[in-house]
Write an enzyme that holds these catalytic residues in place. Sequence first.
Site, PDB file in Angstrom:
ATOM      1  N   VAL A 125       0.666  -1.336  -0.005  1.00 56.42           N
ATOM      2  CA  VAL A 125       0.093   0.111  -0.060  1.00 56.42           C
ATOM      3  C   VAL A 125       0.792   1.360  -0.043  1.00 56.42           C
ATOM      4  O   VAL A 125       0.664   2.117  -0.509  1.00 56.42           O
ATOM      5  CB  VAL A 125      -0.880   0.079   1.044  1.00 56.42           C
ATOM      6  CG1 VAL A 125      -1.672   1.364   1.449  1.00 56.42           C
ATOM      7  CG2 VAL A 125      -1.823  -1.197   0.866  1.00 56.42           C
ATOM      8  N   VAL A 128       2.310   2.041  -3.265  1.00 52.10           N
ATOM      9  CA  VAL A 128       1.278   2.475  -4.298  1.00 52.10           C
ATOM     10  C   VAL A 128       0.997   3.871  -3.934  1.00 52.10           C
ATOM     11  O   VAL A 128       0.773   4.865  -4.797  1.00 52.10           O
ATOM     12  CB  VAL A 128      -0.021   1.769  -4.121  1.00 52.10           C
ATOM     13  CG1 VAL A 128      -1.134   2.449  -4.882  1.00 52.10           C
ATOM     14  CG2 VAL A 128      -0.060   0.351  -4.630  1.00 52.10           C
ATOM     15  N   TYR A 129       0.994   4.241  -2.914  1.00 49.82           N
ATOM     16  CA  TYR A 129       0.902   5.623  -2.255  1.00 49.82           C
ATOM     17  C   TYR A 129       1.919   6.225  -2.748  1.00 49.82           C
ATOM     18  O   TYR A 129       1.730   7.520  -3.277  1.00 49.82           O
ATOM     19  CB  TYR A 129       0.833   5.619  -0.711  1.00 49.82           C
ATOM     20  CG  TYR A 129       1.037   6.965  -0.022  1.00 49.82           C
ATOM     21  CD1 TYR A 129      -0.101   8.107   0.128  1.00 49.82           C
ATOM     22  CD2 TYR A 129       2.188   7.537   0.599  1.00 49.82           C
ATOM     23  CE1 TYR A 129       0.109   9.182   0.567  1.00 49.82           C
ATOM     24  CE2 TYR A 129       2.333   8.802   0.890  1.00 49.82           C
ATOM     25  CZ  TYR A 129       1.064   9.502   1.212  1.00 49.82           C
ATOM     26  OH  TYR A 129       1.340  10.902   1.879  1.00 49.82           O
ATOM     27  N   LEU A 130       3.367   6.079  -2.693  1.00 53.58           N
ATOM     28  CA  LEU A 130       4.419   6.824  -3.186  1.00 53.58           C
ATOM     29  C   LEU A 130       4.277   6.985  -4.415  1.00 53.58           C
ATOM     30  O   LEU A 130       4.641   8.240  -5.102  1.00 53.58           O
ATOM     31  CB  LEU A 130       5.856   6.369  -2.820  1.00 53.58           C
ATOM     32  CG  LEU A 130       5.987   6.323  -1.081  1.00 53.58           C
ATOM     33  CD1 LEU A 130       7.203   5.626  -0.814  1.00 53.58           C
ATOM     34  CD2 LEU A 130       5.948   7.739  -0.636  1.00 53.58           C
ATOM     35  N   LYS A 133       1.606   9.487  -5.273  1.00 51.77           N
ATOM     36  CA  LYS A 133       1.805  10.863  -4.991  1.00 51.77           C
ATOM     37  C   LYS A 133       2.979  11.548  -5.970  1.00 51.77           C
ATOM     38  O   LYS A 133       2.983  12.726  -6.501  1.00 51.77           O
ATOM     39  CB  LYS A 133       2.554  11.210  -3.635  1.00 51.77           C
ATOM     40  CG  LYS A 133       1.562  10.708  -2.596  1.00 51.77           C
ATOM     41  CD  LYS A 133       0.736  11.914  -2.483  1.00 51.77           C
ATOM     42  CE  LYS A 133       0.798  13.155  -1.674  1.00 51.77           C
ATOM     43  NZ  LYS A 133      -0.399  14.107  -1.535  1.00 51.77           N
TER      44      LYS A 133
END
Length: 218
Positions: A125, A128-130, A133
């Site tokens: 997760v 995927v977040y990095l 962003k």
Amino acid sequence: MRIVIAGGHGQIALRLERLLSARGDEVAGIIRKAEQGDDLRAAGAEPVLLDLESASVDEVAARLEGADAAVFAAGAGPGSGTGRKDTVDRGAAVLFADAAVRAGVRRFVMVSSMGADAAHQGDEVFDVYLRAKGEADAHVSRQRALDWTILRPGSLTDDAGTGLVRLEAHTGRGPVPRDDVAAVLAELVDTSATAGLTLELVGGSTPVSVAVKSVAGN
């Protein structure tokens, strides 16, 4: 100034709203739950009810009409899955930037994350977040109609702000209180000389206003 903040009920956004309203700015915060409105009003901000995961560019642009600056401080949050990393951390940021362009709002400040990278590898997760962003940052940085600044804080804490930071193109990892992130954002909003810069932020030894003036070349 009139400043519109996406993610108006976030922990950094509420701090920023208090700072901006206290110095006399007109502040509006975009929220997706009506019950969050009282917290914004208590912070001195006008609540604007709009879901950035389902709104159109025209709908968001209408809320941005007449603003002097836009700040993207929304996030899916630590408990969210990979789907909302894409719809909020990437999709809502892209939408908000496109709407700012359409509304003619040049000053645009983006709250990103240290390590954000559109080419980041991995399927967890946080990976995927990095990546989300990073993709959002890349989109914002391509908008020639925006005077954008991207801020990438280190590890966020709820410690009381010190007013002392390290703000540079590359700082290395470290913690930073949310209070100090909000203080830096308040300075960046009306320091258009930082346009075109991607900056990392951690706790440090330089007063916020001095740190912002320094990266602005003053």
